[in-house]
Design a protein around this motif. Structure first.
Motif, PDB file in Angstrom:
ATOM      1  N   LEU A 286     -60.994   2.175  44.976  1.00 36.00           N
ATOM      2  CA  LEU A 286     -61.362   3.473  44.016  1.00 36.00           C
ATOM      3  C   LEU A 286     -62.537   2.761  42.758  1.00 36.00           C
ATOM      4  N   VAL A 287     -63.670   3.107  42.975  1.00 35.21           N
ATOM      5  CA  VAL A 287     -64.237   2.672  41.707  1.00 35.21           C
ATOM      6  C   VAL A 287     -64.687   4.442  40.869  1.00 35.21           C
ATOM      7  N   ASP A 288     -64.211   4.496  39.710  1.00 29.81           N
ATOM      8  CA  ASP A 288     -65.043   5.472  39.518  1.00 29.81           C
ATOM      9  C   ASP A 288     -65.517   5.399  37.872  1.00 29.81           C
ATOM     10  N   TRP A 289     -67.357   5.009  37.726  1.00 33.12           N
ATOM     11  CA  TRP A 289     -67.867   4.555  36.683  1.00 33.12           C
ATOM     12  C   TRP A 289     -68.081   5.017  35.818  1.00 33.12           C
ATOM     13  N   ASN A 290     -67.583   4.877  34.711  1.00 31.99           N
ATOM     14  CA  ASN A 290     -67.629   6.243  32.889  1.00 31.99           C
ATOM     15  C   ASN A 290     -68.567   5.068  32.088  1.00 31.99           C
ATOM     16  N   LEU A 291     -69.621   5.684  31.122  1.00 31.51           N
ATOM     17  CA  LEU A 291     -70.305   5.367  30.237  1.00 31.51           C
ATOM     18  C   LEU A 291     -69.302   5.007  29.264  1.00 31.51           C
ATOM     19  N   TYR A 292     -69.239   3.228  29.097  1.00 36.72           N
ATOM     20  CA  TYR A 292     -68.341   2.985  28.567  1.00 36.72           C
ATOM     21  C   TYR A 292     -68.466   3.008  27.440  1.00 36.72           C
ATOM     22  N   SER A 293     -68.003   3.569  26.183  1.00 34.31           N
ATOM     23  CA  SER A 293     -67.371   3.945  24.761  1.00 34.31           C
ATOM     24  C   SER A 293     -68.319   2.379  23.807  1.00 34.31           C
ATOM     25  N   ILE A 294     -68.798   2.682  22.356  1.00 34.33           N
ATOM     26  CA  ILE A 294     -69.360   1.495  21.731  1.00 34.33           C
ATOM     27  C   ILE A 294     -68.501   1.056  21.029  1.00 34.33           C
ATOM     28  N   CYS A 295     -67.133   2.568  20.991  1.00 33.60           N
ATOM     29  CA  CYS A 295     -66.727   2.045  20.102  1.00 33.60           C
ATOM     30  C   CYS A 295     -65.148   0.935  20.795  1.00 33.60           C
ATOM     31  N   SER A 296     -65.210   0.782  21.513  1.00 36.63           N
ATOM     32  CA  SER A 296     -64.748   0.222  22.343  1.00 36.63           C
ATOM     33  C   SER A 296     -65.303  -1.968  22.958  1.00 36.63           C
ATOM     34  N   GLY A 297     -66.658  -1.782  22.241  1.00 33.69           N
ATOM     35  CA  GLY A 297     -67.406  -2.430  22.331  1.00 33.69           C
ATOM     36  C   GLY A 297     -67.398  -3.493  22.538  1.00 33.69           C
ATOM     37  N   THR A 298     -67.236  -5.129  22.874  1.00 34.08           N
ATOM     38  CA  THR A 298     -67.366  -6.597  22.516  1.00 34.08           C
ATOM     39  C   THR A 298     -68.178  -7.289  22.677  1.00 34.08           C
ATOM     40  N   VAL A 299     -68.908  -8.142  22.367  1.00 38.39           N
ATOM     41  CA  VAL A 299     -69.941  -9.218  23.012  1.00 38.39           C
ATOM     42  C   VAL A 299     -69.071 -10.042  23.652  1.00 38.39           C
ATOM     43  N   THR A 300     -68.950 -10.942  24.948  1.00 36.21           N
ATOM     44  CA  THR A 300     -67.846 -11.536  25.101  1.00 36.21           C
ATOM     45  C   THR A 300     -69.461 -12.306  25.794  1.00 36.21           C
ATOM     46  N   SER A 301     -68.406 -12.965  27.038  1.00 39.80           N
ATOM     47  CA  SER A 301     -69.247 -14.736  27.717  1.00 39.80           C
ATOM     48  C   SER A 301     -69.124 -14.586  29.271  1.00 39.80           C
ATOM     49  N   LEU A 302     -70.395 -15.055  29.494  1.00 43.85           N
ATOM     50  CA  LEU A 302     -70.340 -15.027  31.392  1.00 43.85           C
ATOM     51  C   LEU A 302     -71.133 -16.498  31.484  1.00 43.85           C
ATOM     52  N   GLY A 303     -70.310 -17.687  31.322  1.00 42.72           N
ATOM     53  CA  GLY A 303     -70.588 -18.725  31.522  1.00 42.72           C
ATOM     54  C   GLY A 303     -71.664 -19.087  29.980  1.00 42.72           C
ATOM     55  N   ASP A 304     -72.893 -19.475  30.069  1.00 36.69           N
ATOM     56  CA  ASP A 304     -73.411 -19.295  28.925  1.00 36.69           C
ATOM     57  C   ASP A 304     -74.842 -18.069  28.641  1.00 36.69           C
ATOM     58  N   ARG A 305     -73.565 -17.251  28.760  1.00 37.17           N
ATOM     59  CA  ARG A 305     -74.844 -16.010  28.799  1.00 37.17           C
ATOM     60  C   ARG A 305     -74.043 -14.926  28.077  1.00 37.17           C
TER      61      ARG A 305
END
Length: 510
Positions: free
Chosen positions: A245-264
């Motif tokens: 079950l997937v229900d996509w929402n536009l993620y709030s910038i107030c919760s946004g953090t930069v994370t890593s995916l490999g070297d990205r």
């Protein structure tokens, strides 16, 4: 021999340039700096950066932002070029400062108790937004000499900084998205948050964002989802099959953090609220170096679009063109395409039975690796079975059996037979409709499937004999990963070769 050009000719030449190039030309000499201030040049730039079709939406959003947010300490990012021409050459380092009356240090209390007040601004920044909205409104209403196009663009560029190029496109897509949701009476229509200030965005994420992401959050800071979430409210749609079950929402910038995916370095821009077997949240991410919108698979990731604005534009265009399904019961936007131009769609009528089928690739539970034996590309498909209203009123059909023929990338064919669908044997009368969703895993990114459903008539004809069972056909569905996604450069070579063949226009389907 040097020929001195008149101011009019120079102004006409400047009219073909972008804002950064005009600013650079203004540094050459005093005469060029004087010409660079001409309103005719800035009128052209105003038309180019915020088109008349999006002025009303842009004004509304600026005014909403000015009255809807409070509390947190924010200021505008201001950076200016030479001689008070007013704003930076794009993408240069900026100095911190505040727009408007710097004496306005008191915080606005407007809407402080509102659930949408997740991020705020100082009162002087609200005044700057309101002033910009007034300037744009004056420009849109009159376009007369009373509105200095140069001062208007200066205020505009100060507010949006490096995201100014995207303002017109983002304002338009957000307006279309909200309008569609309101007309369809979707709960998501009331959940978009007002935009936030640039320094707030950078403080939250700890990095300088690409221009399109920056501008998006200046106009809309995400989607508000209440803590007692009980309905489908994801404004970016979703899907449901079995325990996924997937229900996509536009993620709030107030919760946004930069994370890593490999070297990205990646930033989440969209999040689902449920997932497969409670495995945790997946999401939409943007690669901060390449600007690609990506989705995670079980062990890797795939590219969904070249950038965020292109991704959202395509989605909103599909939505407003009625190419996506709306679940009538849950009022959820479904990502299954209804477009006849999409190869993963079919629509076949057999007798009085109509069968519509559509599919999509599901990254979150798919996987690909160097070991081909372990690869699994999962495609969800949704089937709508209906009995035509033109059928005789006494006709009754019961769905008895299903039969699917699935062909994978290597040409391997699998026949699947079974009673009913998803454990049910639905009954059909004239006008009846039955929807269901399931999935088909492949050992490769492309394939196809077709099939049929066996129906048993339960009514009697004039000779008092029950009609014989019959099969209603399901048109062929092309299961094609490449229609909506791309592999990253580090994907296995065999898949990159298939991708290259697809991009060259060669047929890679079975």
């Amino acid at each position: 021999m040097l020929v001195e050009l008149s101011d009019d000719i120079i102004a006409k030449i400047f009219g073909f340039l972008e804002v950064n190039e005009v600013l650079q030309c203004s540094l050459v000499c005093k005469s060029w700096c004087r010409v660079a201030r001409a309103d005719q040049i800035w009128h052209t730039l105003c038309e180019r950066y915020f088109s008349p079709n999006t002025l009303k939406s842009l004004i509304t959003k600026l005014e909403e932002n000015a009255i809807s947010v409070s509390k947190s300490y924010c200021s505008e990012s201001v950076s200016l070029g030479s001689e008070d021409l007013g704003f930076t050459l794009a993408n240069r380092e900026t100095q911190r400062g505040e727009v408007g009356d710097t004496s306005g240090s008191s915080e606005s209390s407007t809407a402080s108790d509102s659930p949408t007040a997740l991020c705020g601004t100082k009162a002087c920044c609200c005044q700057a937004r309101k002033a910009l909205a007034n300037l744009i409104e004056e420009y849109g209403n009159s376009k007369s000499s009373s509105c200095s196009k140069y001062l208007l663009f200066k205020a505009f560029f100060r507010h949006f900084s490096r995201g100014s190029y995207y303002v017109s496109r983002i304002a338009k897509l957000l307006d279309n998205l909200e309008t569609f949701c309101r007309r369809a009476n979707l709960p998501a229509a009331r959940t978009l948050l007002p935009g936030v200030d640039g320094i707030c965005i950078e403080r939250q994420t700890g990095t300088e964002l690409p221009g399109d992401i920056y501008c998006l959050y200046r106009l809309c800071s995400g989607q508000y989802i209440p803590s007692d979430y009980s309905q489908f409210q994801g404004i970016l749609g979703g899907y449901l099959f079995y325990d996924v079950l997937v229900d996509w929402n536009l993620y709030s910038i107030c919760s946004g953090t930069v994370t890593s995916l490999g070297d990205r370095r990646i930033l989440k821009i969209g999040q689902d609220l449920f997932w497969h077997n409670n495995r945790g949240s997946q999401g939409l991410f943007v690669d901060l170096e390449t600007k690609h919108v990506i989705e995670k698979t079980q062990n890797h990731y795939v590219i969904a679009s070249k950038d965020t604005v292109t991704y959202l534009e395509k989605y909103v265009n599909d939505l407003c063109s009625n190419h996506l399904m709306i679940d009538r019961n849950t009022k959820q936007i479904l990502r299954f395409s209804l477009s006849a131009t999409y190869s993963g769609h079919s629509d076949v009528v057999t007798g009085y039975i109509r069968i519509q089928a559509t599919c999509l690739f599901v990254p979150g539970i798919s996987r690909f690796s160097d070991n081909e034996e372990q690869d699994e590309f999962v495609f969800a498909y949704r089937i709508r079975i209906s009995m035509l209203s033109s059928a005789p009123s006494h006709y009754i059909y019961r769905l008895e059996q299903r039969h699917w023929i699935v062909t994978d990338t290597d040409g391997h064919v699998e026949n699947i037979r079974g009673p009913g669908v998803i454990g049910e044997h639905p009954m059909f009368r004239p006008g009846s409709v039955f929807d269901y969703a399931s999935c088909a895993p492949l050992r490769g990114p492309v394939g196809k499937m077709k099939g049929s459903f066996t129906f048993r008539p339960l009514h009697y004809e004039s000779d008092a004999q029950a009609a014989a069972p019959f099969s209603a056909q399901v048109g062929e569905l092309q299961l094609n990963f490449f229609e909506c996604y791309r592999f990253p450069p580090e994907a296995p070579e065999r898949y990159l070769q298939l991708q290259e063949r697809w991009e060259e226009g060669n047929n890679i389907l079975c």
